[in-house]
Each structure stands twice: as C-alpha cells, then as structure tokens.
Design a protein around this motif. Structure first.
Motif, PDB file in Angstrom:
ATOM      1  N   PRO A 119      73.400  21.502  -6.516  1.00  7.22           N
ATOM      2  CA  PRO A 119      72.947  21.468  -5.116  1.00  7.22           C
ATOM      3  C   PRO A 119      73.817  22.316  -4.193  1.00  7.22           C
ATOM      4  O   PRO A 119      73.297  23.008  -3.317  1.00  7.22           O
ATOM      5  CB  PRO A 119      73.032  19.982  -4.735  1.00  7.22           C
ATOM      6  N   GLY A 160      74.056  13.134  -3.178  1.00  7.54           N
ATOM      7  CA  GLY A 160      72.740  13.414  -2.598  1.00  7.54           C
ATOM      8  C   GLY A 160      72.308  12.236  -1.745  1.00  7.54           C
ATOM      9  O   GLY A 160      73.129  11.514  -1.181  1.00  7.54           O
ATOM     10  N   ASN A 161      70.986  12.015  -1.651  1.00  9.29           N
ATOM     11  CA  ASN A 161      70.473  10.947  -0.799  1.00  9.29           C
ATOM     12  C   ASN A 161      70.592   9.601  -1.508  1.00  9.29           C
ATOM     13  O   ASN A 161      69.636   9.101  -2.093  1.00  9.29           O
ATOM     14  CB  ASN A 161      69.029  11.238  -0.406  1.00  9.29           C
ATOM     15  N   THR A 181      76.478  16.166   0.866  1.00  9.46           N
ATOM     16  CA  THR A 181      76.132  16.702  -0.440  1.00  9.46           C
ATOM     17  C   THR A 181      76.342  18.196  -0.506  1.00  9.46           C
ATOM     18  O   THR A 181      76.654  18.745  -1.551  1.00  9.46           O
ATOM     19  CB  THR A 181      74.669  16.343  -0.740  1.00  9.46           C
ATOM     20  N   TYR A 182      76.168  18.878   0.624  1.00  6.13           N
ATOM     21  CA  TYR A 182      76.186  20.342   0.578  1.00  6.13           C
ATOM     22  C   TYR A 182      77.448  20.954   1.174  1.00  6.13           C
ATOM     23  O   TYR A 182      77.589  22.163   1.210  1.00  6.13           O
ATOM     24  CB  TYR A 182      74.916  20.886   1.249  1.00  6.13           C
ATOM     25  N   ALA A 200      72.928  14.182   3.388  1.00  3.92           N
ATOM     26  CA  ALA A 200      72.585  15.600   3.254  1.00  3.92           C
ATOM     27  C   ALA A 200      73.793  16.483   3.504  1.00  3.92           C
ATOM     28  O   ALA A 200      74.139  17.345   2.690  1.00  3.92           O
ATOM     29  CB  ALA A 200      71.474  15.952   4.234  1.00  3.92           C
ATOM     30  N   ARG A 220      67.221  23.062  -0.544  1.00  5.79           N
ATOM     31  CA  ARG A 220      67.714  21.700  -0.751  1.00  5.79           C
ATOM     32  C   ARG A 220      66.716  20.778  -0.087  1.00  5.79           C
ATOM     33  O   ARG A 220      66.207  21.089   0.990  1.00  5.79           O
ATOM     34  CB  ARG A 220      69.040  21.482  -0.046  1.00  5.79           C
ATOM     35  N   GLU A 224      66.532  14.616  -2.696  1.00 10.70           N
ATOM     36  CA  GLU A 224      67.114  14.496  -4.028  1.00 10.70           C
ATOM     37  C   GLU A 224      68.349  13.613  -4.032  1.00 10.70           C
ATOM     38  O   GLU A 224      69.052  13.469  -3.038  1.00 10.70           O
ATOM     39  CB  GLU A 224      67.406  15.867  -4.636  1.00 10.70           C
ATOM     40  N   GLY A 225      68.591  13.052  -5.174  1.00 15.19           N
ATOM     41  CA  GLY A 225      69.744  12.188  -5.308  1.00 15.19           C
ATOM     42  C   GLY A 225      69.952  11.918  -6.770  1.00 15.19           C
ATOM     43  O   GLY A 225      69.045  12.095  -7.565  1.00 15.19           O
TER      44      GLY A 225
END
Lengths: 600, 600
Positions: B97, B552-553, B527-528, B524, B105, B109-110
C-alpha cells in the motif's frame, strides 16, 4: 320558598351520571324526559310495553303496581317500570343498558372484571448522579446502573430524548420499563398511561387506562373510518386485494382514526399522548391484518388462513401510532381467519376458559363469533350473519341514529314503536327489526317460513308481503315505513346462521340445547337487543332469561385486561392455543342445521 | 510476428488487478507507468528515493543491484525497487500500500483476519405443506413449525411479504432467521448478504459480504456527505446543537449517503438490496449518534459522555436504511465520547485483547484513538490531533487528490517530490507534509522547536520562515508551494498530541517506550505515511521498522468480522467493557508530556 323546595326531589341517573331536581311524585320516566335522559318507552308511558325498566338503587319511591307485577313477571325482582314508579324523595336510579335509547349507549361500556394490575410497562423513579470527569459513564449506562435489574437496553428513540430530559430535569426522572428495555424517559412521577383499542369493522372503542392502578381514565367510541371504503370485511378485503394501493389506504385510514381517537382520549384528561407507553389492540383477523399493514388476500380465499395467529408485539411507531416513541403495541392472538383477537379478548373477559358449566359466548355482529365451553374444552366457530342487524339489505333499515325505530311492540292489534330521540321515524334499526319480526311471529302475521298472513283486526297490510310499522303521515320521510317479506328473509338468514353456529358447536361438544347453563351475549347489538324476542325467533337458545347475560363490549374489556396485566396476556395466548376451531362451511351437520334454523 | 511476441512479457500488478503486456527487460516502474498503475517514485527512477518498493510474487526478474542493497538495507528481504528491477519474463508484482500513489489506494482495504463464519442471520430452506381445510394453521405458524427450534416470531414487515411469497413460490422458500425471529422470506436458495460500514467523519467504507461463507463480494469507499455541513466532528456537533433542524439534516444526509453506498455495493454484483439481511455500522461516537438520530449536545460539552455506550441492535428500517424490511443494524459499543465503536472495531481486528506482549494501536485521524495492551490490561485515550494531516490549517495543504505532493525527499540539497497522477503540483497532502517536516529536520533546516535555519547549499528559503517545496515555475498554481513556520507548528501540535497520548498510556501501564513490542498503525493516513519519517519526528515510538505494522482500515475490518460472527460481536462487547479509558485533558502527566512531545 322552603315550601316550594320541599316539593322537589333530587334524582341521580346512573350509569350515565345525569343529576337534577324534579317535582316530587313525578314518575321516573317523566323525570328522565325532563332531564334529557334517553329512557326507552315504546308505549309512551301507558304501562303496556315494559321497556322503561329501571333499578332503584337508593331512595324512596312509590310501591309496585299490578301493571308492573304483570309485565315484569319473568324478570328479576328488583326491576321497576319508569312509567309506573313515582319519586317520593331523593333517589338514585340505575338504567340498564337495554332500557337506554341508542344515543346514550356507548360502544365502550362493558362488564368490568376486576383483576390485579400487573402491567407490561412499569415506572421506575430514578435519581442519578450527573457525569463528572471521574464518572464518565454514558447516559444510558447511568440509567441502567440505577435500575434494580441488570443489563437493561434503552430504546434508541427513548435515548433520543434521554440526554436532554436527564439534564433538563436535573438527573431525576421517571423511566418507563418494559421487560428489560427502557422505553421512555419522563419527568419524575409521570403517571404511565396505556390505551386499549377494540378495532371493529364498523366501530372503534378506545380506553385510556392508568397502567399502575388499572383505573379507566377515559373512554371513547368512534366510527372506523375505513367504512368509507366498504361496509363489511369482505368489501375491504376485496379493496386491499385489488389493483393500486388499496391496502395502504386502508392501513392509513385506520391509523388516522386511531391517532385521532388516542388524541381525543388524552385530551379528555389533559394528558400528552407521549406519556402513553403501552397499547393493546384487538380486532377481527382482517382488521388486525389491515392495522399491521399485512396482506389480506389469503383471508378472502379458501381455506381462509391468517398470516399470523400468534400474539404480536411491535413498536407502535413502526405501525405509525402517535404515542411514546419507544412504546409497543401488543396484539392479542388470532384463532382463525374469521375468529380474531377480538373474540380471544371476549373469551378472556368472559372467563370462559375457567367455566365448570356449559357456557355459550356469542359476539354478534356482521360476523358472529361463537364459543362453547364444556368439560374443559372450548369449541369456536364464526358465522357469516351479515349486516342485516345493522340495517343493511333491509328496505327501511338504518343504523341506530336519531329517528330510527328502535323498539316495536304489537299490543291489541296496535303497533307501537319508539324512535331514537323521539323524532318522527325515518327508518328502523337492528333492535327494531328484530322486535318487529318477533312480534309479527307472535301475533301470527308471520308463519315459520317467514310468509306473511293477514290477521283479523290488523289494518297494517295494504300491500301483499309488506307490513306497515309506521304509516306515512307519522314518518319524517312521507312514506310508509314497512318490513317486506324479503327483509324478513334477510333476518331469517342472519339468525339462522347464528343458530346453526351454536347448534354445530353443541353437536361437537355432544350437548343438547337444554343442557346449556349460561349464555353470554357480547357486542353492541347483542347488548341492546330484546332477549325475549331473540329467543322467540330462535336466534338464542330457549333458556330462562336469568341464564342469559348481556356483556356489553366484551372484546374491549378483554383488551383493557390485557393492557394492565401480563398474566392476562399469557392467559389470552393460552386461550388461543386451547380453542378448537370448527369450520362451519365444511362441517357435515351445517347444511341441515342451517335449513332448520332459518325457520321462525 | 513471433519474434515480436517473444520480446513482450505479461505482467500482473496486484492487489489492484491490472494486467498487460510490456517489452521484455523493461523496469517494473516503467511497466507500471505504461499500464497506468500508480507506483510511487519520488526521485523519478534514479534509484535515490527508495519509494518504488515492490514484491515479486512470481516470475523472472533481474538480480538485486547494489543501489537496492543500500536503500533497502533495513527493510525486509523480499522487497525490490521498481526502478532497478527489469522484467525478464512473465511476472506477478505485488505493490504494498505505501508504494501506491493515493488515487489507487482505497479507504476500504485492510489486513484480513481469518475467522470462522458464525453469522447472526442464518438461512433455513423450508418446504411447507400448503393450508387445507383440515390444516388451517396461519402462514406464520406453518413457518414456525418447519423450523428446527420452537417459538419463532415473524417480523411484521417480513410477514407482509410472507403470505404472497409462500404462495408465489409454491410453499418452498428461504427464510432468514436472527435469534428466533424470521426477518425475511425469500425465494429458495437466496444467498444472504450483509453490509459492514465504517462511518468516518470524512470517508465512508462499505463491504458487501456473503453471510454464510464470510466472503467479501464488493467493497466501496465514498465521501461522508455530511462534509457539506462541516469538516470535523466539532463543526457537526455545533450544527446539530444549533437552532433549527441541524440534527435531522445531518441524520438524513448520512442516510442518503449510506443508502446510495449500499445500492452501489449491490449493483456491483447485480444483487437486490432487499436480500441484505444484516448490517453492522461502526463510527466514532458522534457519527454513531448522528446515524441513530441521537442528540450530540453532551458530546460537545464537558465531560463529553455518550448517550449510549453499549452495543445497539435496531431495525434497519427504523433508522431509514433501505435493506430487507426485517433486517437489523448492529452498532458496536462505544467506549467514551471520543473513543467510539470504530476504535472497538479496530481493537477487534487487531486482536489487541489477546496480546501477550506490549502492543500499541493508533488509529490516526482528526481524532487519534490510541490503545495500549499490556499484561492483560487495555488502556485507551483519544487525542485531538486535528486536521493538519488532512491538509487543513496548512497554507498549501490539501487532501490526497490529483496534483497533491504526496512524497518529499531532500537528497544532496535537492528537494525531490512526487505528485498524485504526476501532475504539476497544486498543493501538499498529509504524507507530503509529514515527509517535508521530517526531511527538513533531518538535514538541519528545522531545529527541535520548529524554528527554521538556512543551511549551506540549500537555496530554498527566499523568505524567512518559508521553505519552498516546489518553485512557482514547476507548479500548476503559478506560485511557490511552501511550508511555513506556522505550518510546521501545526504539525508539531498534531504529532505532539499523538505522542503525548501514547506516552500517557505508557505512564498508566508503567512501561517505557523501549518496552513496546509492537505498534499497529490504522487508518488511511496511518497506512500510507512514511513510517521512518513518522518515527523521525517523534509521532511514533522509536522502534525498529519491523516492529511497526500498517493495518489499513482496521475499523472496517472489525466491522466485517462483527458482521459475519456473533462471537466477534460478543468479543467486541467484552473489549469495550475491558478497556480502561484515560481522559487526557485532566491527566496530571499530560501537560508536561504534551510540551515535550511537541519538540521535533
């Protein structure tokens, strides 16, 4: 002045609650007229009809006359005739329902069965500590912790007002709890109210009850607004099954009616409908389904099964009832497609499930539901008795409204009648039709087949097959008010269906008519009809009058009982499980019994 | 032709699922560009930034280069740099990710946690015998009798369709049952679907799940339409508390959004939303309340307590969700006014309740919720980290949208950046801001207080206290894109709040930073973001990168787990009971820790 005052007496008419002063020695009938009390009097006070029967509850009145001894011979002792009885002093006079003219009867009255309140919704008064930085529990958790049982849930609509109510009322509130759910947050010491509804095809009766004490605070009758879409159940089923939004319109129509009924009930005691935290509704199966918005197609098609027969609990808001947002409505169970929750309620109120004798319950209406309790069994059926007793399909038939002939007697070849509000007659309502048929049969104008015969001295049949009840010059419609042979036939069909119903039940129970110990007659028409005439034409079993009890709105009474007591709800569920339903249309004995029962 | 074909290779980019053919020996980065795959690349393929990390899942590629050995030294073995790796044959390439540019993205997603399906709603296929004159049971009684457990109730709205469905499908149907309630009657063998929703302040993520297998059938992200009424939670609370119908409008707004999301999810697999028979919603406490239509005034006023903290089950129709009329929506429990059901869901997905080590979970957003598991305890807090990482209060800040600078590196006094969709830069989004601050600090432009200093060789500060990321001639807005001292201070406040949060939790648990075994970063932004930079500026604890996991989520994952498993719902309830909430605003250590944590 004191001499003048000495010449008046105070009189109190019950149960309608009218009081006033009248001249001493006035008859009770005249006193009733003067005070606007609708006491029945077919003969106009001549002592010939016996319809002005009253009970002297207290006070001093004139002694019993020979006229009374004659007319009341087979009635109970304590009755007097209003036209024969003079007021000697202050008195309290009870008028039995059958002696009241129609406008002063309400659809809502019924014999009260005392029960201990055990309501589904209970009030808990809570005094909470407000949240602080060291006590951050949610509002709902705080409420839960203050209740004397664990793990209560809070209805999310009740929760909607909870946070504001708690802060507005300084953390001291009354919570309405049902099972383990908090359904309303109210100001402290708010009395919790409930509404019981008997949802009839024609009429609706509503009762506003204090849930804690079980006391009735207000009652109100109204027409079912669905009447605009069809007078009987089958017409409404057809409308709901047809193209378009018939079902939705019928559902909306009854909701509008019930919301207005509930608002009116609350207005009577200046209460807000938001404190109504429980509702019980009973009705026949079709009304039950239309109230819930369920389809009724299967009720209009053989084998006529309901969508649901068990009791239903559903959020009142989910149906659209305007009461406390978290409140439920409880619907008593149905038995079959045409024996609905209203009959379960009537069985509950009549305690037929406890009967140790042979007891028959009839709830007479467009559909007549009948139950017979015998040796621990309850067998039930439904008869399509039709709307003749509501005046439909009868040429001059009408509902019990001002100007309707409601009582008829034939006395020495003279027809005597009484109209509602003593207005010139404009038609004839159910009890008047029943009286007319019974009297015509008694004096020999009708034979057992319903055929009409002239009899000597009676000048009432200018045309063949038409009997004049009121000649044109007496009426308010400038035409003779007559009963035709076809009208008589309608009555024969109606009473035949009813009589065939209880005869089939007797067959099922292995009993003979004479073995019936008690008959309970419920429903508006059943309550105000002349029992002697109903027996005479064969609608009711041939039993002494003292064995027959008129119950008033038994379904409404049963609904109020279920409203104030969980035990009564459980009992209703048990009744619906115990009842053995008998389908008349396929019963082998029905055709013969029906043919026989149509004879007069 | 065959020679030409021999010179191309097939490449398959996962998890985004883009496939195509490219020339043999092309680098993975060039292949990604050719196929429109958004692979990050700050330095433009020079092998200096290390942002184009990929995993070669299958296939033949060129050997590892010395550039890679240097840039990937502290990363895991299997990673390669896209700009250094040539495709020698067909290959499947996995892009983690953090190497994807923002538009590819998704919020949905998770990391998937495998669980055994144990759904609240279960299908029973029933073959009934139709009613006859000797079997007059109601439709509902007939359904009940066919189920393998006693005394089921039938939702009255499910009942509305039951009578028709049973007859239309010849008495063979699929019933959806929840607890002992029949909530839907469907054609036989209908797969039962459920929807899980993570209801964020800014974004909404929806998952369409097969309830029986637990399989995810469709996912979809959307903006929360309430954004039109205010960007952050406090603005919406203020609107809901204000005059007029603010609360109703916010409630309606999210409902419209969710109904459209559910319809879109169903459309993706051509399913009817009427077969959606279960819904789970998680969100922060304010979103939770606004979704239910509850007042939020108490969330905006100290001590910030929720109206309800327990899990809530309510008919979806009662809220206004357009799914099966009898379906419920389950809301996971809240912990506190600013630690909501979304964090409970993240805790569930992260299995922090099972941790035997010292594990820290951060769900980074406008509010950052943090939990620390240690020795069987879970302590949690909420930090007002503010919207700086979403670009708010930053002069050139913007959301992650085309043209946003999303990655920044300073390499040999040269500022390198990458924009979303490789467009001329128009602003800078959260991950770019974080990178800029961290790089400025690393090369000495920023001191620990956030004060800016010129350094030799860097020509990027034409004005005092403004650092140029992209000069005007390169941008799409004809002005320099700069980071100001005030912007740096916003980031110091945000990261300081987060760091103070986990430091307070360490204090509560009696742990030192170095004793943390694992850090889980959810959300979010979390994660990034570039983990190394997040550690460098002190937002995350100083731990080896291998101890930090980007989830992720996690809230969305937890919601799907609760959707398919009753056991997971029970586990979520247990988590919410176990969590010890720590209120930062009144915690004695907070002011000092916050002051210290604001330093870079």
């Amino acid at each position: 002045l004191s001499a003048s005052a000495a010449e008046t007496v105070a009189v109190d008419f019950q149960p309608i609650g009218r009081r006033g002063h009248v001249k001493k020695d006035m008859t009770i009938l005249d006193a009733a007229r003067q005070l606007g009390v609708g006491l029945s009097s077919v003969c106009g006070g001549n002592g010939t009809c016996g319809t002005c029967k009253v009970r002297v509850q207290a006070g001093n009145v004139s002694p019993v006359t020979t006229v009374e001894l004659e007319l009341l011979s087979d009635e109970q002792d304590e009755l007097r005739l209003g036209c024969q009885t003079e007021l000697r002093g202050d008195a309290t006079i009870h008028i039995p329902p059958e002696s009241l003219t129609a406008p002063q009867r309400t659809q809502v009255e019924g014999r009260h069965v005392p029960i201990a309140p055990d309501p589904a919704v209970v009030a808990f008064e809570l005094r909470l500590s407000p949240p602080t930085l060291v006590d951050l529990r949610s509002d709902a958790a705080r409420l839960r912790a203050a209740l004397p049982f664990p793990a209560a849930s809070v209805d999310h609509r009740a929760l909607e007002s909870a946070s504001l109510q708690l802060r507005e009322h300084n953390w001291t509130v009354c919570t309405a709890v049902r099972d383990r759910e908090i359904i309303a947050i109210l100001p402290e010491r708010t009395p919790l109210l409930g509404v019981a509804v008997d949802l009839g095809t024609t009429k609706v009766a509503g009762y506003l009850i204090d849930l804690t004490s079980g006391t009735t605070l207000a009652v109100r009758g109204a027409m079912n607004p669905q009447i605009a879409f069809g007078e009987d159940v089958m017409a409404r089923i057809a409308m709901a099954m047809g193209e378009g939004d018939g079902r939705t319109r019928l559902h909306q129509s009854i909701l509008v009616g019930l919301n207005s009924l509930i608002a009116d009930l609350c207005a009577q005691i200046a209460a807000n409908s938001q404190v109504v935290t429980d509702v019980v509704v009973v009705g026949n199966t079709a009304m039950h389904h239309l109230f819930l918005g369920l389809p009724v197609g299967q009720l209009g098609t053989a084998p006529y099964v309901p969508a649901e027969s068990a009791a239903i609990d559903v959020k009142a808001r989910d149906i659209g009832l305007e009461v406390a947002p978290g409140a439920y409505v409880h619907l008593l169970p149905n038995i079959a497609g045409f024996v609905g929750a209203d009959h379960v309620a009537a069985l509950l109120a009549s305690r037929l499930d406890d009967a140790s004798d042979h007891a028959l319950l009839l709830d007479i209406g467009t559909n007549t539901e009948i139950s017979l309790a015998s040796r621990g069994r309850i067998v039930s059926c439904s008869c399509a008795s039709g709307p003749a007793f509501e005046g439909a399909h009868i040429k001059f038939g009408m509902r019990a409204a001002p100007g309707a002939i409601e009582r008829v007697q034939i006395h020495n070849q003279v027809v005597m009648y009484q109209t509602i509000d003593n207005l010139p007659p404009v038609g004839i309502c159910g009890s008047g039709i029943l009286d007319t048929v019974a009297e015509m049969k008694r004096v020999g104008i009708l034979d057992v087949y319903g055929k009409m015969h002239s009899i000597p001295g009676m000048q009432r049949m200018p045309r063949k097959n038409e009997f004049v009840i009121a000649p044109a010059e007496e009426t308010g419609i400038s035409s003779d008010i007559v009963l035709r042979r076809e009208d008589v036939n309608e009555i024969q069909l109606a009473k035949g269906a009813i009589a065939a119903g209880w005869n089939v039940l007797l067959t099922e129970a292995g009993l003979r008519e004479a073995e019936i110990d008690r008959v309970l007659v419920a429903g508006a028409f059943g309550t105000y009809l002349d029992l002697r005439n109903a027996i005479r034409i064969g609608m009711l079993p041939h039993l002494p009058l003292s064995s027959i009890q008129q119950m008033g709105n038994a379904a409404g009474m049963g609904a109020t009982m279920a409203l104030v007591s969980k035990q009564e709800r459980a009992r209703a569920a048990e009744i619906s499980r115990r009842v053995e339903y008998v389908e008349l249309t396929t019963h082998p004995s029905f055709p013969d019994l029906f043919m026989a029962a149509m004879l007069l």
